[in-house]
Scaffold this motif. Sequence first.
Motif, PDB file in Angstrom:
ATOM      1  N   ALA A   3       0.821  -1.213   0.000  1.00  0.00           N
ATOM      2  CA  ALA A   3       0.000   0.000   0.000  1.00  0.00           C
ATOM      3  C   ALA A   3       0.854   1.261   0.000  1.00  0.00           C
ATOM      4  CB  ALA A   3      -0.935  -0.009   1.200  1.00  0.00           C
ATOM      5  N   ALA A   4       2.040   1.203   0.592  1.00  0.00           N
ATOM      6  CA  ALA A   4       2.911   2.385   0.671  1.00  0.00           C
ATOM      7  C   ALA A   4       3.663   2.624  -0.634  1.00  0.00           C
ATOM      8  CB  ALA A   4       3.896   2.223   1.819  1.00  0.00           C
ATOM      9  N   LYS A   5       3.711   1.638  -1.529  1.00  0.00           N
ATOM     10  CA  LYS A   5       4.465   1.769  -2.775  1.00  0.00           C
ATOM     11  C   LYS A   5       3.538   2.152  -3.923  1.00  0.00           C
ATOM     12  CE  LYS A   5       7.988  -1.600  -1.544  1.00  0.00           C
ATOM     13  NZ  LYS A   5       8.659  -2.815  -1.969  1.00  0.00           N
ATOM     14  N   SER A   6       4.118   2.829  -4.905  1.00  0.00           N
ATOM     15  CA  SER A   6       3.330   3.177  -6.087  1.00  0.00           C
ATOM     16  C   SER A   6       3.238   1.958  -7.003  1.00  0.00           C
ATOM     17  CB  SER A   6       3.987   4.342  -6.832  1.00  0.00           C
ATOM     18  OG  SER A   6       5.175   3.904  -7.452  1.00  0.00           O
ATOM     19  N   PHE A   7       2.321   2.049  -7.960  1.00  0.00           N
ATOM     20  CA  PHE A   7       2.153   0.950  -8.900  1.00  0.00           C
ATOM     21  C   PHE A   7       3.403   0.752  -9.748  1.00  0.00           C
ATOM     22  CE2 PHE A   7      -2.331   2.267  -8.237  1.00  0.00           C
ATOM     23  CZ  PHE A   7      -2.767   1.077  -7.669  1.00  0.00           C
TER      24      PHE A   7
END
Length: 194
Positions: A3-7
Motif C-alpha cells: 500500500a505504501a508503494k506506487s504501482f
Amino acid sequence: LYAAKSFVQIFAEGVGNFMARIPLLGLKAEAATTFAALGVSAFVLTSLDTSTRLARFAFQELFESRKQGPASPWLSNRYLGTAVTVIAAWVFLTSGGSDAIWPVFGSANQLLAALALLAVSVWLAKEGRRNSFVRYPMVFMFLVTLTALASLVYKNFLRGNYLLVAVGIVLFCLAGLLINQAIHSLRSARVTPR
C-alpha cells in the motif's frame, strides 16, 4: 507493505525480480529493477506525449471547417490546443476525480467502437452495399454505451462530481452530433440503407 508503494515501484520490482532469476541475463535484482523502471517511465512519457498530441489535434479539428478553413487563427493554434489539453488534464488531476474518470473513459472507449461501426455503415451505404450486418451492432453499441454514459452522468451528479458530469455530457453531445451528421450525410446522398 504494497500500500505504501506506487504501482510503478511494484511493477518494476516484480519485473526486476523476475529478470534477476534468469541466469542467462546475469543481472542483479537492483539493476533489473532499474531497467524495468526505465521501461515503465519511457512507456508513460511516450503515452503522455501521444495523448497530448492527439487531444491537441482533436481540439483544433473541432474548430475547423472544410469549406471555409479555420474558424479563427486562435482556435486552430497548436499552442492554445496544447495548453487547453494540459490544463484540462491538470484540472482532472487536482480535482480528486482522476480515479473516478475510469468508468467515463470506458464509456468513451465503447463509444469509439460505436463510431467506427457508424463510419463503416455510412461508407457501405454510400457505396450502395448492404450494411445491415454493421448497422444493427452499431445501433446496439450506441444504445448500450449512451445508456451507460447517462447512468454515469446521473451517478456522478448525485455524488457531486460535476467535472465528470460535464465530461459525460460533452461525450453524449458529441455522439449525438456525429449520429446527426451521419444521418444527414446519408440523406444528402439519397441513399437508403438496406
